[in-house]
Design a protein around this motif. Structure first.
Motif, mmCIF file in Angstrom:
data_model
loop_
_atom_site.group_PDB
_atom_site.id
_atom_site.type_symbol
_atom_site.label_atom_id
_atom_site.label_comp_id
_atom_site.label_asym_id
_atom_site.label_seq_id
_atom_site.Cartn_x
_atom_site.Cartn_y
_atom_site.Cartn_z
ATOM 1 N N GLN A 38 10.608 -1.592 -31.510
ATOM 2 C CA GLN A 38 10.175 -1.345 -30.163
ATOM 3 C C GLN A 38 10.044 0.360 -30.151
ATOM 4 N N GLN A 42 6.263 1.036 -25.636
ATOM 5 C CA GLN A 42 5.281 0.024 -26.084
ATOM 6 C C GLN A 42 6.463 -1.335 -26.032
ATOM 7 N N ARG A 43 5.894 -2.503 -26.111
ATOM 8 C CA ARG A 43 6.508 -3.727 -26.181
ATOM 9 C C ARG A 43 7.050 -3.699 -27.397
ATOM 10 N N GLN A 45 7.943 -5.980 -30.584
ATOM 11 C CA GLN A 45 7.293 -6.457 -31.476
ATOM 12 C C GLN A 45 7.896 -6.985 -32.792
ATOM 13 N N GLN B 6 3.345 -9.740 -17.899
ATOM 14 C CA GLN B 6 4.522 -9.382 -16.812
ATOM 15 C C GLN B 6 3.786 -9.077 -15.655
ATOM 16 N N ARG B 9 4.953 -3.695 -13.889
ATOM 17 C CA ARG B 9 5.737 -2.845 -14.815
ATOM 18 C C ARG B 9 6.804 -2.219 -14.147
ATOM 19 N N CYS B 23 5.657 -14.205 -15.309
ATOM 20 C CA CYS B 23 5.397 -14.048 -16.664
ATOM 21 C C CYS B 23 4.089 -15.196 -17.056
ATOM 22 N N LEU B 90 12.620 -8.671 -19.694
ATOM 23 C CA LEU B 90 11.600 -8.829 -20.942
ATOM 24 C C LEU B 90 11.451 -10.372 -20.738
ATOM 25 N N PHE B 104 6.441 -10.640 -26.990
ATOM 26 C CA PHE B 104 6.939 -10.107 -25.650
ATOM 27 C C PHE B 104 6.031 -9.400 -24.761
ATOM 28 N N GLY B 105 6.287 -9.558 -23.638
ATOM 29 C CA GLY B 105 5.482 -8.707 -22.565
ATOM 30 C C GLY B 105 5.981 -7.259 -22.621
ATOM 31 N N ASP B 106 5.459 -6.633 -21.572
ATOM 32 C CA ASP B 106 5.505 -5.003 -21.679
ATOM 33 C C ASP B 106 6.863 -4.944 -20.634
ATOM 34 N N GLY B 107 7.497 -5.815 -20.077
ATOM 35 C CA GLY B 107 8.711 -5.424 -19.493
ATOM 36 C C GLY B 107 8.383 -5.044 -17.891
#
Lengths: 111, 113
Positions: A38, A42-43, A45, B6, B9, B23, B90, B104-107
């Motif tokens: 991470q 950023q997300r 990954q 998501q 933010r 989500c 997340l 994953f999403g950005d959270g």
């Protein structure tokens, strides 16, 4: 019990130095191991997975079943490698869809 | 490319409110996950779902519930928000094949006041 241990919360190296982020696991069967990364803002990954035996962004990781380890290595660290790194395990038994996560290691590469 | 979206933010709510985190994934993944991420505690699994209307508790389900009415959407619900639920949340999805990674999403950074 299934467990993933990343012994270092923070690792600081200089640019161009080798880097090794440690990951040890506890699992009685044949696990699948992953490294996720991470970067700032950023997300999360996927970086790499042991089954692919690949090198991504200069990083490699070898599954050592004897030492139950999956350390992430890079011979020459770059500033852009600064990030949070998570090691994760998925068990092979049954219909196990979950990942077991380590607590993460924050890598800081200094100029 | 897999997209996990998501809905928010950043989100600020008050203690006692019912909070919904949404989500959506666009790759027809069977599995979906909700985690919370806290400094020093890594990722902790709250709930996951392996099919529509199917769910399983993760490691820290207390105070949360989930809903999966459609394959692409997985909602996390805080029944009565409390300050100790202030966290980064997340969402992730994956194919049923365990060798496939979670995406994953950005959270959502949720603050409960």
């Amino acid at each position: 019990a299934q467990r993933v241990t990343q012994p270092e919360k923070l690792l600081s190296v200089f640019k161009g130095a080798p880097v090794e982020l440690k990951c040890n696991y506890s699992y009685s069967g044949s696990p699948e191991l992953f490294w996720y990364v991470q970067y700032s803002r950023q997300r999360l990954q996927l970086l790499l997975r042991h089954i692919s035996r690949e090198s991504i962004k200069g990083f490699t990781a070898d599954l050592n079943k004897g030492e139950t380890s999956f350390h992430l290595k890079k011979p020459f660290a770059q500033e852009e490698d600064s990030a949070m790194y998570y090691c994760a395990l998925r068990g092979s038994a049954g219909n196990n869809r979950k990942l077991i996560w380590g607590l993460g290691t924050s890598l800081a590469v200094n100029p | 490319d897999v997209k996990v979206t998501q809905s928010s933010r950043y989100l600020v709510k008050r203690t006692g409110e019912k909070v919904f985190l949404e989500c959506v994934q666009d790759m027809d993944h069977e599995n979906m996950f909700w985690y919370r991420q806290d400094p020093g505690l890594g990722l902790r699994l709250i709930y996951f779902s392996y099919d529509v209307k199917m769910k399983e508790k993760g490691d820290i389900p207390e105070g949360y519930s989930v809903s999966r009415e459609k394959k692409e959407r997985f909602s996390l619900i805080l029944e009565s928000a409390s300050t100790n639920q202030t966290s980064m949340y997340l969402c992730a999805s994956s194919l049923v094949d365990g060798n496939q990674p979670q995406h994953f999403g950005d959270g959502t950074r949720l603050s409960i006041l």
